[in-house]
Enzyme design. Structure first.
Site, PDB file in Angstrom:
ATOM      1  N   ASN A  32       0.922  -1.158   0.032  1.00 59.01           N
ATOM      2  CA  ASN A  32       0.170   0.049   0.021  1.00 59.01           C
ATOM      3  C   ASN A  32       0.861   1.352  -0.015  1.00 59.01           C
ATOM      4  O   ASN A  32       0.413   2.177  -0.462  1.00 59.01           O
ATOM      5  CB  ASN A  32      -0.796  -0.051   1.012  1.00 59.01           C
ATOM      6  CG  ASN A  32      -1.953  -0.831   1.150  1.00 59.01           C
ATOM      7  OD1 ASN A  32      -2.270  -1.374   0.056  1.00 59.01           O
ATOM      8  ND2 ASN A  32      -2.889  -1.199   2.166  1.00 59.01           N
ATOM      9  N   GLU A  34       4.002   1.777  -1.428  1.00 60.22           N
ATOM     10  CA  GLU A  34       4.231   1.887  -2.703  1.00 60.22           C
ATOM     11  C   GLU A  34       3.113   2.475  -3.687  1.00 60.22           C
ATOM     12  O   GLU A  34       3.318   3.418  -4.346  1.00 60.22           O
ATOM     13  CB  GLU A  34       4.968   0.596  -3.365  1.00 60.22           C
ATOM     14  CG  GLU A  34       6.217   0.206  -2.773  1.00 60.22           C
ATOM     15  CD  GLU A  34       6.689  -1.275  -2.864  1.00 60.22           C
ATOM     16  OE1 GLU A  34       7.727  -1.498  -3.821  1.00 60.22           O
ATOM     17  OE2 GLU A  34       5.833  -2.286  -2.648  1.00 60.22           O
ATOM     18  N   LEU A  80     -14.845   6.729  -1.513  1.00 58.56           N
ATOM     19  CA  LEU A  80     -14.564   8.056  -0.937  1.00 58.56           C
ATOM     20  C   LEU A  80     -13.332   8.564  -1.031  1.00 58.56           C
ATOM     21  O   LEU A  80     -12.176   7.955  -1.678  1.00 58.56           O
ATOM     22  CB  LEU A  80     -14.784   7.905   0.737  1.00 58.56           C
ATOM     23  CG  LEU A  80     -15.759   7.033   1.207  1.00 58.56           C
ATOM     24  CD1 LEU A  80     -15.491   6.559   2.813  1.00 58.56           C
ATOM     25  CD2 LEU A  80     -16.943   8.040   1.028  1.00 58.56           C
ATOM     26  N   LYS A 103     -11.877   2.665   8.524  1.00 59.09           N
ATOM     27  CA  LYS A 103     -11.904   2.469   7.196  1.00 59.09           C
ATOM     28  C   LYS A 103     -11.319   0.879   7.403  1.00 59.09           C
ATOM     29  O   LYS A 103     -10.408   0.556   7.312  1.00 59.09           O
ATOM     30  CB  LYS A 103     -11.163   3.028   6.594  1.00 59.09           C
ATOM     31  CG  LYS A 103     -11.002   2.825   4.965  1.00 59.09           C
ATOM     32  CD  LYS A 103     -10.154   4.087   4.167  1.00 59.09           C
ATOM     33  CE  LYS A 103     -10.046   3.590   2.764  1.00 59.09           C
ATOM     34  NZ  LYS A 103      -9.646   2.344   2.350  1.00 59.09           N
ATOM     35  N   ARG A 124     -19.075  -4.985  -4.434  1.00 59.55           N
ATOM     36  CA  ARG A 124     -18.987  -3.772  -5.198  1.00 59.55           C
ATOM     37  C   ARG A 124     -18.618  -3.687  -6.371  1.00 59.55           C
ATOM     38  O   ARG A 124     -19.175  -2.878  -7.112  1.00 59.55           O
ATOM     39  CB  ARG A 124     -18.223  -2.967  -4.147  1.00 59.55           C
ATOM     40  CG  ARG A 124     -17.888  -1.432  -4.490  1.00 59.55           C
ATOM     41  CD  ARG A 124     -16.861  -0.676  -3.558  1.00 59.55           C
ATOM     42  NE  ARG A 124     -16.643   0.359  -4.042  1.00 59.55           N
ATOM     43  CZ  ARG A 124     -15.252   1.048  -4.187  1.00 59.55           C
ATOM     44  NH1 ARG A 124     -14.265   0.269  -3.833  1.00 59.55           N
ATOM     45  NH2 ARG A 124     -15.122   2.289  -4.503  1.00 59.55           N
ATOM     46  N   GLU A 158     -18.323  -4.208   4.979  1.00 59.98           N
ATOM     47  CA  GLU A 158     -17.160  -4.670   4.398  1.00 59.98           C
ATOM     48  C   GLU A 158     -16.957  -6.102   5.110  1.00 59.98           C
ATOM     49  O   GLU A 158     -17.053  -6.443   6.147  1.00 59.98           O
ATOM     50  CB  GLU A 158     -16.094  -3.890   5.126  1.00 59.98           C
ATOM     51  CG  GLU A 158     -14.741  -4.028   4.451  1.00 59.98           C
ATOM     52  CD  GLU A 158     -14.578  -3.201   3.199  1.00 59.98           C
ATOM     53  OE1 GLU A 158     -13.415  -2.935   2.806  1.00 59.98           O
ATOM     54  OE2 GLU A 158     -15.630  -2.493   2.963  1.00 59.98           O
TER      55      GLU A 158
END
Length: 662
Positions: A32, A34, A80, A103, A124, A158
């Protein structure tokens, strides 16, 4: 300018490939940290040049794939906007009442209810179209199949897998099946078309917003309260104002840094309590401007010198771990980070001597993101650290990932699931020996067969110094091991991991033959098919299992370490509990636990159920005056409530049988 455009195109390609891997459970291409760095660079280049490709990740949501049919969302699941600045959160919050929540780092699912029933479950997808995975609805925890509300309702949440479950599942996976993180595992799991397999992986749905309801409920907080009352597993939330927001962000961040979070999170989210106001914003790209704002932590990195690479075997894969000079990261001392596999080592350019740049991904998992000053080559071990058998490098045909493997089919690390069953509650009931702990002990050479567990005390001094252990936890583990030396025969038979032999088969054999009779038939290679409920297939399975000299020797070595409790076979006319149904609740003191109590009742021809009904003969509860629901139900149905002492007086075996004192 042309050079900047080419860089934009290169970044879009890199980021989209990494997103595809991230969202769809494939081999992780970058961390994440990078990804965020490259994304920020792309955003700045797009602003500077005005050159924005339609497929740019700044213009599109990441999309996950799943096994179900594609279907449009009733309400678009937009992503978001994100920030790493608390000042941006304050600006966005204005002077309104807001809510702070996690989150979560999983897969967003959308659940639709009509008439009190879950009628549709979509991933999603790309925010507009998702995959229909309604067939998995009963395999996901925290997602009620029925609710009291009878109108049309749409809930977004989630789907995530906890860190402990991730480590447990990953530890028993072979070859290139291992996942880089819980999010990848959740994604890969929901792509399966086997509901039972999904259920075994403990995926949890965490509701984070009520998208639509027919009732006029404007407050986001009240909408969340409604979901909680309906039985949804909810994301943690806190009501705030802009004035109290900075302190709350710091406090919530501290929960992650101190290791309190079992569920993976990769930031925080704020949203307005006034849902009408939230819906009045504009849609820019794939963001709704007032729907919410995500806060992502700035990753802090540290540089350290590599000391050596440690090789650890789990299942059949031998994985590298970088051990380096301790550094401070996110308030903790870090000295180790997984290198995943040989391909990742090559990608990073690890050398025998080198400097590592390390982060804590999502503030939890230490991860090496870069290497400098590399000198020399790392030696790939040619022997397994557990069993010393020859190793072999394999390349996955699916992802071309290089992994190192032990070639010995009997390596104990390949059979760690059996050790998990051995120490489980229905088995020897040994607390403190998780699958990760046993793998550590195997790699240290402490455990190679079941009987070795009873000699771990010989390594207590070393264990106390191992990462994740201390004197107290070591003492507790040793105490649990000693306690398990006295074991009921049914638990012992289950712990042996005989194919097709579970608790029920053990109960039938012990009830009919006793443990001595069981052993005698094994030694004589006689079958058990004459016992009701065993049959020729199970009988052949246990005989063939014992004919393997390794298994027979393992049983004999174990019998030198443990004491099998004396349980007499049932007389032909049945036991002392024959025809009776018991419910056992509360703490017990004569029996080791309720499972042992239940085993005795069943061995004596009785039945144990979980709830009190008109067919219940007795409720056993040492707290006779308890106001519990089971006691109340028993009184309503005139079911006798007796203590454990009363049970033993009426149904326990005579004292000279050795059964009365448990």
């Amino acid at each position: 300018m042309e050079e900047l455009r080419r860089r934009c195109e290169e970044l879009v390609k890199q980021l989209n490939e990494a997103s595809d891997a991230y969202y769809n459970g494939k081999e992780e291409l970058m961390s994440n940290f990078e990804w965020d760095t490259l994304f920020d660079e792309l955003e700045q280049l797009e602003q500077r040049t005005g050159y924005i490709l339609p497929e740019s990740p700044t213009q599109n949501t990441g999309a996950e794939e799943a096994a179900g049919e594609r279907e449009p969302h009733e309400f678009p699941a937009l992503s978001l906007a994100k920030t790493k600045q608390v000042s941006e959160l304050l600006k966005w919050a204005e002077d309104k009442e807001i809510w702070l929540s996690w989150k979560l780092d999983g897969l967003t699912l959308v659940a639709t209810y009509d008439g009190g029933r879950l009628v549709k479950l979509l991933t999603r997808g790309n925010g507009t179209v998702g995959s229909n995975i309604t067939y998995l609805k009963d395999s996901i925890n925290g997602l009620p199949g029925k609710i009291k509300y009878q109108g049309h309702m749409v809930v977004r949440g989630e789907a995530a897998i906890s860190y402990p479950d991730f480590e447990l599942i990953n530890a028993t996976m072979d070859d290139d099946e291992k996942y880089a993180n819980p999010r990848n595992l959740a994604s890969g799991t929901l792509s399966l078309d086997d509901p039972q397999k999904v259920k075994e992986r403990h995926v949890y749905f965490n509701a984070f917003t009520l998208v639509y309801i027919e009732d006029n409920i404007v407050s986001w907080g009240r909408r969340m309260d409604l979901l909680e009352k309906e039985g949804f597993r909810m994301v943690e939330r806190e009501r705030l104002t802009a004035q109290t927001l900075p302190e709350a962000v710091e406090r919530w961040t501290g929960k992650v840094e101190s290791g309190q979070m079992e569920i993976p999170v990769d930031g925080l989210v704020i949203c307005f309590d006034d849902t009408d106001y939230a819906a009045s914003g504009s849609v820019t790209g794939h963001h709704a401007s007032r729907a919410g704002l995500a806060f992502k932590w700035k990753d802090v990195s540290a540089k350290s010198e590599l000391l050596y690479v440690e090789w650890s075997c789990a299942a059949s894969t031998i994985s590298p771990v970088a051990v380096f000079e301790p550094v401070q990261l996110e308030g903790t001392t870090v000295s180790r980070a997984s290198l995943c596999n040989l391909s990742e080592m090559e990608r990073l350019g690890i050398g025998k001597k080198c400097m590592l740049e390390v982060i804590k991904a999502n503030k939890i998992i230490p991860k090496c993101i870069a290497v400098t000053q590399a000198q020399g080559e790392i030696e790939i071990p040619d022997k397994c650290p557990v069993c010393s058998a020859r190793t072999q490098i394999r390349i996955s045909p699916r992802s071309q990932t290089k992994t190192l493997h032990c070639t010995n089919p009997d390596c104990s690390a390949k059979h760690v699931k059996k050790f998990t069953r051995f120490v489980s509650k229905p088995g020897m009931d040994i607390d403190g020996l998780s699958i990760q702990t046993m793998l550590k002990f195997m790699n240290e050479g402490f455990i190679s067969e079941f009987a070795d567990i009873y000699h771990l005390s010989e390594h207590a001094e070393v264990i106390c110094q191992m990462e994740g252990f201390g004197e107290k936890s070591c003492e507790n583990m040793m105490r649990a091991i000693e306690k398990s030396r006295k074991v009921h025969p049914v638990n012992f038979i289950y712990a042996l991991c005989i194919p097709m032999f579970g608790v029920d088969a053990g109960k039938k054999i012990v009830s009919c033959l006793g443990f001595e009779g069981f052993l005698e038939r094994l030694e004589k290679k006689e079958g058990f098919e004459d016992i009701d409920g065993i049959g020729p297939e199970k009988s052949n399975s246990v005989v063939e299992w014992y004919e393997n000299s390794r298994n027979a020797a393992s049983v004999q070595r174990l019998l030198k370490e443990v004491e099998i409790e004396k349980v007499e076979p049932l007389p032909e006319e049945g036991g002392r509990c024959k025809g009776l149904t018991f419910v056992i609740t509360g703490d017990v003191h004569h029996y080791k636990n309720r499972d042992e109590f239940k085993a005795y009742v069943e061995a004596q021809g009785g039945k144990v159920t979980g709830s009190v009904t008109g067919k219940t003969s007795y409720l056993v509860n040492n707290d006779l005056e308890s106001a519990s629901s089971k006691n109340r139900k028993a009184r309503e149905l005139s079911v006798p409530v007796i203590s454990e002492d009363e049970f033993l007086e009426r149904f326990g075996l005579p004292a000279d049988s050795g059964e009365e004192d448990h």
